[in-house]
Design a protein around this motif. Structure first.
Motif, short mmCIF file in Angstrom:
data_model
loop_
_atom_site.label_atom_id
_atom_site.label_comp_id
_atom_site.label_asym_id
_atom_site.label_seq_id
_atom_site.Cartn_x
_atom_site.Cartn_y
_atom_site.Cartn_z
N GLN A 684 15.42 -0.62 -26.64
CA GLN A 684 14.53 -1.39 -25.80
C GLN A 684 15.22 -2.64 -25.27
O GLN A 684 15.12 -2.98 -24.08
CB GLN A 684 13.28 -1.77 -26.58
N GLU A 685 15.95 -3.33 -26.15
CA GLU A 685 16.68 -4.52 -25.74
C GLU A 685 17.83 -4.16 -24.79
O GLU A 685 18.13 -4.91 -23.85
CB GLU A 685 17.23 -5.27 -26.95
N ALA A 686 18.47 -3.02 -25.03
CA ALA A 686 19.55 -2.57 -24.15
C ALA A 686 19.01 -2.31 -22.74
O ALA A 686 19.62 -2.68 -21.74
CB ALA A 686 20.20 -1.32 -24.71
N GLU A 687 17.84 -1.65 -22.69
CA GLU A 687 17.23 -1.37 -21.39
C GLU A 687 16.95 -2.67 -20.64
O GLU A 687 17.25 -2.79 -19.44
CB GLU A 687 15.93 -0.59 -21.58
N ALA A 688 16.40 -3.67 -21.33
CA ALA A 688 16.07 -4.94 -20.69
C ALA A 688 17.32 -5.61 -20.12
O ALA A 688 17.30 -6.15 -19.01
CB ALA A 688 15.37 -5.87 -21.68
N ALA A 689 18.42 -5.58 -20.88
CA ALA A 689 19.65 -6.21 -20.41
C ALA A 689 20.22 -5.48 -19.20
O ALA A 689 20.68 -6.10 -18.23
CB ALA A 689 20.67 -6.25 -21.53
N LEU A 690 20.19 -4.15 -19.22
CA LEU A 690 20.74 -3.38 -18.10
C LEU A 690 19.87 -3.50 -16.86
O LEU A 690 20.39 -3.54 -15.73
CB LEU A 690 20.90 -1.92 -18.51
N VAL A 691 18.55 -3.56 -17.05
CA VAL A 691 17.66 -3.77 -15.90
C VAL A 691 17.96 -5.12 -15.26
O VAL A 691 18.01 -5.24 -14.03
CB VAL A 691 16.18 -3.68 -16.34
N ALA A 704 24.14 0.98 -12.27
CA ALA A 704 23.11 1.99 -12.00
C ALA A 704 23.37 3.26 -12.80
O ALA A 704 22.44 3.86 -13.38
CB ALA A 704 23.06 2.29 -10.51
N ARG A 705 24.62 3.70 -12.87
CA ARG A 705 24.97 4.91 -13.60
C ARG A 705 24.70 4.75 -15.09
O ARG A 705 24.16 5.66 -15.75
CB ARG A 705 26.44 5.24 -13.37
N THR A 706 25.05 3.59 -15.65
CA THR A 706 24.83 3.35 -17.08
C THR A 706 23.35 3.31 -17.41
O THR A 706 22.91 3.84 -18.45
CB THR A 706 25.50 2.03 -17.50
N HIS A 723 17.97 6.12 -10.87
CA HIS A 723 19.19 5.30 -10.95
C HIS A 723 20.45 6.12 -10.72
O HIS A 723 21.45 5.59 -10.21
CB HIS A 723 19.22 4.58 -12.30
N ALA A 724 20.42 7.40 -11.08
CA ALA A 724 21.57 8.25 -10.77
C ALA A 724 21.73 8.42 -9.27
O ALA A 724 22.85 8.41 -8.74
CB ALA A 724 21.40 9.60 -11.46
N LYS A 725 20.61 8.58 -8.57
CA LYS A 725 20.67 8.67 -7.11
C LYS A 725 21.21 7.38 -6.51
O LYS A 725 22.00 7.40 -5.55
CB LYS A 725 19.27 8.97 -6.55
N ALA A 726 20.77 6.26 -7.07
CA ALA A 726 21.27 4.98 -6.58
C ALA A 726 22.77 4.87 -6.78
O ALA A 726 23.50 4.38 -5.91
CB ALA A 726 20.54 3.84 -7.29
#
Length: 755
Positions: A684-691, A704-706, A723-726
């Motif tokens: 959950q924390e990883a998702e927040a940082a990547l977003v 975007a790929r990660t 995000h893969a499309k992006a």
């Protein structure tokens, strides 16, 4: 230059050097300089005009005649320090906090400057002369603090006793004549001497011994000998460049690359001026920080048309050639000026041109074309780019303009509309847009910068600035550097050469090696830096010899400012590139000894320790940096990457979180924090940082790929696909993104009714 050999001073007055710093009283050293009084015996009129000028009073021994400040038990409070100014007979004393944090009495050795403020130099052990940062406002008749804000503690290089307030290092060469710094690196001490305590005749005309010898030997005193009367500069040249380049060393922001600069030699054989970069100039080239005229003036049309400093300023008294608009109308008027035949002959000093009431502030040429900016609280300096006001750029880019500088109750939109009313809607496209975009990190600015760099109608410093900014862009923009390699301007060539450090070392040879022999020292020094990383086997024997010679010049260029940490940083960079890790480590450590808060040296030494597989030393260095500068995000970021590399993920997450807190707009910080958290299973924390990383830099395909891979790992196929499309949209040939999309497709359940 009619002179009489019999009128010149006696021979025992020539070739002496006045002692400064720690030299014993009366010490003299043979030199090519003569006693300044000798010049006046033949050139009394010039000496009379010079006497009392800012050059004459640039530095003086502290005497009752030279000290202007209130030393009658005056006090100045800067919490928590109370500074007291007193006088003991003919001596002047300051009681203040010293370098050891204790309050003490310090004798004023010299005055520094005269108006609009006067500073005072205090002699400390090791030949150091330190500029007190409480100065005397000569117009306001008050003491002022040149460092308002938070108090600066002893030990800080910006404290009055610190390295960056040291006359020997920062000021001396422009306030005295024939200066020899006499710096000893091992002891960090000085034996500084000068030929003249102030800016005298020989500071601009060059050492006078040969001229005196010529005068004594000459039989025809009306003749103009081919050797220029035994003086290096020739101010009678039709080309204005030499005169401007004699003024430039002290009237520019530049760094020195030669231990023995001399008037009359090309400017870029001794110095490299700064380009129009962020922090020094606004995006359109207007002055922001104190840049001392040169970088502004060489942008101007007047410079392009051959106007020189002495066309407006008396070179001896430094006064203007006329008062008010009369200075400008000597050329800009209905009669024109035969020396500048391209000028349009018309009335400029009239309401039909400036649209302001006669005798008002707005009717003054300088208020529109040379607006002033105040430095050191009381020192207004005029912008010498002599530009036409562009409030439309202010609206678009936030740059200042002369209109709202006076009409403070109005806004930029009003000023832009007023200009349209007077002159119509058409405006020339300005290079400021590309500079502003590049400064903001816009990836689309590269193509515009390439165009600017190649536009020979623009001032050379503008094209050099474009090349400087292009160093942050990809290899596709190197076409600009390639085209600029043969430019006649050495600053443009210098920045062109610098751009090729983006190429792999072996690829630099065919482009840069020839410039190891460039006519300009600045270009050779930069070519040495760029070529330092090239393996010897990639060079011919001749190229290796050229590189060694240029590297020697590079080293000498750094040692010309060897009492500043930046010089040792530069040495360390080249030594590291040459595989001389032990020497590089020493250079970086010298830089940090001089300034423990010098971030580039600490960061480079950390990187060097990483290369040398000394992670414990790297970690110690970073934690020292955090202890000294707890809000410096770069230290946390580097520490986080180092700890992650050591697989100490818990500590890495903590450090990277500290970096993200301090650098919220750095996408890669959030990205690496997300990766570290993902590896720790903190999804959950990883998702927040990547977003957050994606929000900061939506143009980064890797982020975007990660993020797509994270969602795929969690089984969230819908967001994974988005995000893969992006990622593929940003980088269609990215194989990892293509493979990721295939995995998403494979996980996708078949559509209803499908096979």
């Amino acid at each position: 230059m009619a002179v009489s050999a019999l009128a010149c001073g006696s021979s025992d007055e020539s070739g002496t050097r006045e002692a400064g710093g720690p030299q014993p009283p009366g010490a003299v050293v043979k030199s090519p300089f003569v006693d300044g009084r000798v010049c006046g015996e033949c050139h009394a009129r010039e000496l009379e005009r010079w006497a009392g000028s800012h050059h004459d009073l640039a530095m003086q021994p502290a005497t009752p005649d030279s000290v202007l400040g209130d030393f009658d038990d005056a006090r100045f409070a800067r919490f928590p320090v109370m500074t007291r100014f007193t006088r003991k007979d003919a001596e002047f004393w300051v009681n203040t906090q010293g370098p050891d944090s204790n309050t003490g009495d310090f004798r004023v050795a010299y005055t520094f400057g005269v108006e609009p403020l006067q500073q005072y130099l205090i002699e400390l052990p090791g030949g150091r002369l330190q500029g007190l940062t409480i100065a005397w406002d000569t117009a306001g008749q008050r003491w002022i603090d040149l460092q308002p804000g938070e108090p600066i503690e002893p030990g800080d290089p910006y404290h009055w006793s610190g390295r960056y307030q040291r006359w020997n290092a920062m000021c001396a060469e422009c306030h005295s004549t024939g200066l020899e710094k006499g710096y000893d690196l091992a002891s960090d001490t000085y034996r500084t001497t000068w030929a003249g305590i102030d800016v005298g005749c020989q500071a601009c005309h060059g050492p006078g011994t040969s001229h005196v010898e010529w005068a004594r030997a000459s039989q025809d005193h009306q003749a103009s000998p081919s050797d220029g009367f035994g003086l290096p500069p020739n101010y009678r040249m039709e080309d204005a460049t030499q005169q401007i380049e004699v003024c430039a060393p002290c009237h520019s922001r530049r760094h020195r690359i030669n231990r023995d600069p001399a008037p009359g030699h090309p400017f870029l054989d001794h110095y490299v001026p700064r380009t129009l970069t962020q922090g020094l100039y606004h995006p359109d080239g207007q002055i922001r920080d104190e840049v001392y005229v040169y970088g502004s003036f060489v942008q101007s049309r007047m410079f392009q048309q051959g106007v020189r400093c002495s066309d407006c300023h008396d070179p001896h008294s430094l006064s203007l050639g006329a008062e008010g608009n009369a200075l400008c109308t000597r050329c800009h008027g209905p009669d024109g000026n035969p020396d500048f035949s391209t000028l349009t002959k018309k009335i400029y000093d009239g309401a039909e041109h400036h649209f302001h009431p006669e005798n008002s502030a707005g009717a003054l040429c300088v208020e529109c074309h040379m607006p002033a900016r105040t430095y050191m609280q009381v020192d207004p300096r005029r912008d010498h780019s002599l530009r036409v006001p562009r409030p439309d750029l202010s609206v678009e880019l936030g740059t200042p303009n002369a209109c709202t500088g006076c009409h403070t109750e109005r806004n930029d939109e009003w000023a832009a509309a007023q200009v349209v009313t007077w002159y119509g809607p058409e405006r020339k496209t300005h290079w400021a847009h590309a500079v502003a975009a590049a400064t903001a990190g816009d990836p689309a600015a590269g193509s515009d910068l390439v165009e600017i760099a190649g536009d020979t109608s623009l001032p050379s410093i503008v094209r050099a600035t474009a090349l400087d900014l292009l160093r942050a862009y990809g290899p596709s923009t190197l076409v600009a550097a390639f085209n600029a390699l043969k430019d006649p301007d050495p600053l443009v060539r210098t920045l062109a050469v610098a751009g090729f450090d983006r190429l792999p070392p072996e690829a630099r040879v065919s482009l840069v090696a020839d410039h190891l022999n460039d006519a300009s020292r600045a270009v050779r020094v930069e070519a040495a830096r760029v070529m330092a990383e090239v393996p010897a086997e990639a060079l011919s024997a001749e190229q290796q010899r050229d590189l060694e010679a240029a590297l020697l010049e590079f080293t000498e260029a750094q040692l010309a400012q060897g009492d500043l940490p930046s010089a040792h940083l530069n040495l360390g960079v080249v030594q590291s590139a040459r595989g001389q890790n032990d020497r590089a480590e020493l250079s970086y450590r010298v830089a940090l000894r001089m300034d423990p808060d010098f971030l580039p040296a600490r960061a480079n030494l950390v990187h060097l320790y990483d290369q040398m597989r000394r992670p414990a030393d790297a970690e110690r260095l970073l934690r020292e940096g955090i202890a000294r500068s707890p809000e410096e995000g770069e230290f946390y970021y580097s520490l986080g990457l180092l700890l992650a590399q050591e697989n100490r993920l818990s500590d890495a997450v903590e450090a990277l979180a500290g970096a993200a807190e301090r650098m919220p707009d750095r996408a890669r910080v959030h990205y690496n924090l997300g990766i570290a958290r993902q590896q720790r299973g903190q999804m959950q924390e990883a998702e927040a940082a990547l977003v957050r990383a994606r929000e900061v830099d939506p143009g980064d395909a890797g982020i975007a790929r990660t993020l797509a891979a994270l969602y795929l790992q969690q089984g969230d196929l819908e967001r994974a696909r988005i995000h893969a499309k992006a990622a593929l949209r940003l980088a269609p040939s990215d194989r990892m993104a293509q493979q990721l999309m295939q995995e998403i497709d494979a996980e996708e359940p078949p559509a209803p009714g499908g096979n």
